[in-house]
Design a protein around this motif. Structure first.
Motif, PDB file in Angstrom:
ATOM      1  N   UNK A   1     -24.427-138.907 -25.389  1.00  0.00           N
ATOM      2  CA  UNK A   1     -25.268-138.405 -24.190  1.00  0.00           C
ATOM      3  C   UNK A   1     -25.084-136.599 -24.102  1.00  0.00           C
ATOM      4  N   UNK A   2     -24.182-136.073 -24.612  1.00  0.00           N
ATOM      5  CA  UNK A   2     -24.192-134.811 -24.339  1.00  0.00           C
ATOM      6  C   UNK A   2     -23.197-133.836 -25.330  1.00  0.00           C
ATOM      7  N   UNK A   3     -23.233-132.832 -25.729  1.00  0.00           N
ATOM      8  CA  UNK A   3     -22.119-132.043 -26.320  1.00  0.00           C
ATOM      9  C   UNK A   3     -22.452-130.891 -25.787  1.00  0.00           C
ATOM     10  N   UNK A   4     -21.077-130.315 -25.171  1.00  0.00           N
ATOM     11  CA  UNK A   4     -20.819-129.150 -24.616  1.00  0.00           C
ATOM     12  C   UNK A   4     -19.746-128.239 -25.193  1.00  0.00           C
ATOM     13  N   UNK A   5     -19.637-126.827 -24.501  1.00  0.00           N
ATOM     14  CA  UNK A   5     -18.502-126.037 -25.100  1.00  0.00           C
ATOM     15  C   UNK A   5     -18.775-124.606 -24.610  1.00  0.00           C
ATOM     16  N   UNK A   6     -17.860-123.867 -24.704  1.00  0.00           N
ATOM     17  CA  UNK A   6     -17.666-122.779 -24.386  1.00  0.00           C
ATOM     18  C   UNK A   6     -16.703-122.192 -25.273  1.00  0.00           C
ATOM     19  N   UNK A   7     -17.082-121.110 -26.101  1.00  0.00           N
ATOM     20  CA  UNK A   7     -15.980-120.654 -27.199  1.00  0.00           C
ATOM     21  C   UNK A   7     -15.146-122.083 -27.751  1.00  0.00           C
ATOM     22  N   UNK A   8     -14.021-121.949 -28.056  1.00  0.00           N
ATOM     23  CA  UNK A   8     -13.229-123.072 -28.712  1.00  0.00           C
ATOM     24  C   UNK A   8     -12.768-124.117 -27.669  1.00  0.00           C
ATOM     25  N   UNK A   9     -13.571-124.303 -26.525  1.00  0.00           N
ATOM     26  CA  UNK A   9     -13.222-125.468 -25.641  1.00  0.00           C
ATOM     27  C   UNK A   9     -14.545-126.317 -25.848  1.00  0.00           C
ATOM     28  N   UNK A  10     -14.354-127.589 -26.504  1.00  0.00           N
ATOM     29  CA  UNK A  10     -15.793-128.235 -26.808  1.00  0.00           C
ATOM     30  C   UNK A  10     -15.483-129.728 -26.484  1.00  0.00           C
ATOM     31  N   UNK A  11     -16.776-130.407 -26.199  1.00  0.00           N
ATOM     32  CA  UNK A  11     -16.638-131.801 -25.863  1.00  0.00           C
ATOM     33  C   UNK A  11     -17.816-132.489 -26.326  1.00  0.00           C
ATOM     34  N   UNK A  12     -17.563-133.976 -26.600  1.00  0.00           N
ATOM     35  CA  UNK A  12     -18.737-134.667 -26.748  1.00  0.00           C
ATOM     36  C   UNK A  12     -18.787-135.692 -25.806  1.00  0.00           C
ATOM     37  N   UNK A  13     -19.927-136.284 -25.339  1.00  0.00           N
ATOM     38  CA  UNK A  13     -19.868-137.339 -24.000  1.00  0.00           C
ATOM     39  C   UNK A  13     -20.617-138.500 -24.976  1.00  0.00           C
TER      40      UNK A  13
END
Ligand SMILES: Cc1ncc(COP(=O)(O)O)c(C=O)c1O
Length: 470
Positions: free
Chosen positions: A357-369
């Motif tokens: 449902x989502x992929x997000x991040x800033x720099x090397x702080x990343x997540x997939x939902x």
């Protein structure tokens, strides 16, 4: 130490079960993560059979410069070899002063002094106390879903019931506002103006709003303009604006401090985790001159907040080496570049897979939902049944195969959520980022078919805490 390491390696799990945390042992065994780890190097963990695992947890984010960076180790060794006059207590030392000078030089002009501590939660505790003492107010606002640590004060600013249950009563006067909602913050700040003074339960004016620029639990990014608005609202209300950069700081988001993305000028900034390269416990609160002087306002009050090990030489030495490594290896810019690459490689999964449902991040702080497949099919029924048995269980279908089939260690980003998170070392090689993205796609494609075995797995897991801490 050589003797212990040579002769007792392999006993870790038995020792853990006997003397440390057997419930953690159960989780590790249930998920098949019970390797005997014998070494760490850069972005990798190495097991007793010599296998290298890409470590996307980085010890909850402490190994930004990579595990066992030789320069950080040398700095600690040099300091020990120099037999420094560490912790004179009634006296002051050089290394923590140089560290304060260097951190403040990299921070916004709104902060001017440093309070040294030993961990993230201690930094937040210090921030709460400094805010209360310097404003003479008691209420502390925090954001829903926040994680600021697990000691009593920080826990009082924790948005997750699973951490709070059973530990109350918590610190009075702490109140959650929705993350990203400046209007709600404004209302909460204003309420104090009309409430009776002196009632510490939840009334009185607000001393501080404490916020992670990017929330660690779930990797929640702030909406455009939110943090700047929050800072402005705090200023208008006479409350301090506190950025908890324990996780986002020290290059993680592609800036030395995440607050640089929005040009923020907080009154207090909490740091810890990556600051000492992961070698020595460390923390620091950077504080505005006004707030600092509001607390330490006379000789009698010079030691009214502090900690025995705060500002110790080994932590300061490791931190100074870390700052140097960040510069010489260009790690902050590297985090920005590799983070952008990771997003570029993984964002298309949202289109390609129904469960992403989502992929997000800033720099090397990343997540997939992950979210449920469309209504109507068998896969949806299996998803629903498994999620009823154990919310967030789908993410275990991702984390498990990444570890077992691809030798990649990553974490579920919070309790009862289908969010998988990565915090690689900033020294991670580009090719490893590409390998992770390819492995992730393979695992997601497999998991999307949602085998019936998943239902059994989910029910079997029901009731067990499978989630990494934050
Ligand atoms: C934003 C933030 N603040 C505070 C803490 C607490 O740090 P520590 O575990 O060192 O007490 C954490 C830990 O994950 C964190 O992510």
């Amino acid at each position: 130490m050589r003797e212990i390491l040579a002769h007792r390696t392999g006993e870790e799990m038995a020792l853990n079960d006997a003397y440390l945390n057997p419930q953690l042992g159960r989780i590790v065994r249930t998920l098949g993560l019970d390797r005997t780890w014998v070494a760490g190097e850069g972005a990798h963990l190495i097991d007793s059979e010599g296998n290298r695992y890409l470590d996307l947890l980085s010890g909850y984010g402490v190994f930004a410069i990579g595990r066992n960076h030789p320069e950080a180790i040398a700095a600690v060794r040099d300091t020990m070899a120099a037999n420094t006059a560490n912790l004179p207590q009634l006296g002051v030392t050089l290394l923590s002063g140089v560290l304060a000078e260097q951190l403040l030089a990299r921070a916004p002009g709104s902060v001017a002094a440093m309070v040294p501590v030993n961990s993230g939660t201690e930094a937040v505790e210090a921030a709460i106390k400094i805010a209360r003492a310097s404003t003479g107010r008691s209420r502390i606002l925090y954001a829903e879903h926040a994680f600021h640590g697990l000691t009593l004060g920080s826990l009082s600013l924790n948005g997750d019931a699973i951490f709070r249950e059973g530990f109350g009563p918590l610190v009075p006067g702490c109140e959650a506002v929705p993350f990203g909602d400046a209007d709600a913050l404004e209302r909460a700040l204003a309420r104090g103006d009309v409430a009776a003074r002196g009632d510490v339960a939840a009334r009185g004016e607000v001393a501080a709003f404490v916020v992670e620029p990017v929330q660690g639990k779930g990797v929640n990014l702030p909406p455009d303009g939110y943090l700047a608005a929050a800072q402005r609202l705090c200023r208008d209300a006479g409350a301090l604006f506190v950025c908890d950069e324990v996780q986002t700081g020290i290059g993680r988001t592609g800036r030395f401090l995440a607050l640089e993305h929005w040009g923020l000028e907080p009154d207090l900034i909490c740091l810890s985790k990556a600051l000492s390269g992961g070698l020595v416990p460390v923390g620091a609160v950077l504080v505005s001159r006004a707030a600092f002087d509001g607390v330490f306002d006379g000789m009698e009050r010079a030691v009214r907040h502090g900690s025995t090990f705060g500002g110790n030489d080994l932590a300061a030495a490791a931190a100074l080496a870390t700052l140097r490594v960040l510069d010489t290896e260009g790690l902050v810019a590297r985090a920005e570049r590799l983070g952008a690459l990771l997003l570029e490689l993984t964002t298309p999964l949202v289109e390609r897979y129904e469960v992403v449902s989502d992929v997000r991040g800033l720099g090397l702080m990343w997540a997939i939902e992950f979210g449920p497949p469309p209504e109507g099919g068998a896969r949806r029924s299996i998803w629903n049944a498994a999620e009823r048995a154990q919310p967030g269980i789908f993410s275990q279908l991702i984390v498990g195969p990444l570890f077992h089939d691809h030798r990649i260690l990553c974490q579920v980003a919070g309790h009862r959520m289908n969010v998988v998170k990565a915090l690689p070392a900033l020294v991670v090689e580009e090719q490893e980022i590409r390998r992770f993205a390819a492995a992730l796609e393979e695992v997601v494609a497999r998991a999307e078919r949602i085998p019936r075995a998943f239902l059994r797995f989910g029910v079997g897991m029901a009731g067990r805490a499978l989630t990494a801490r934050k």
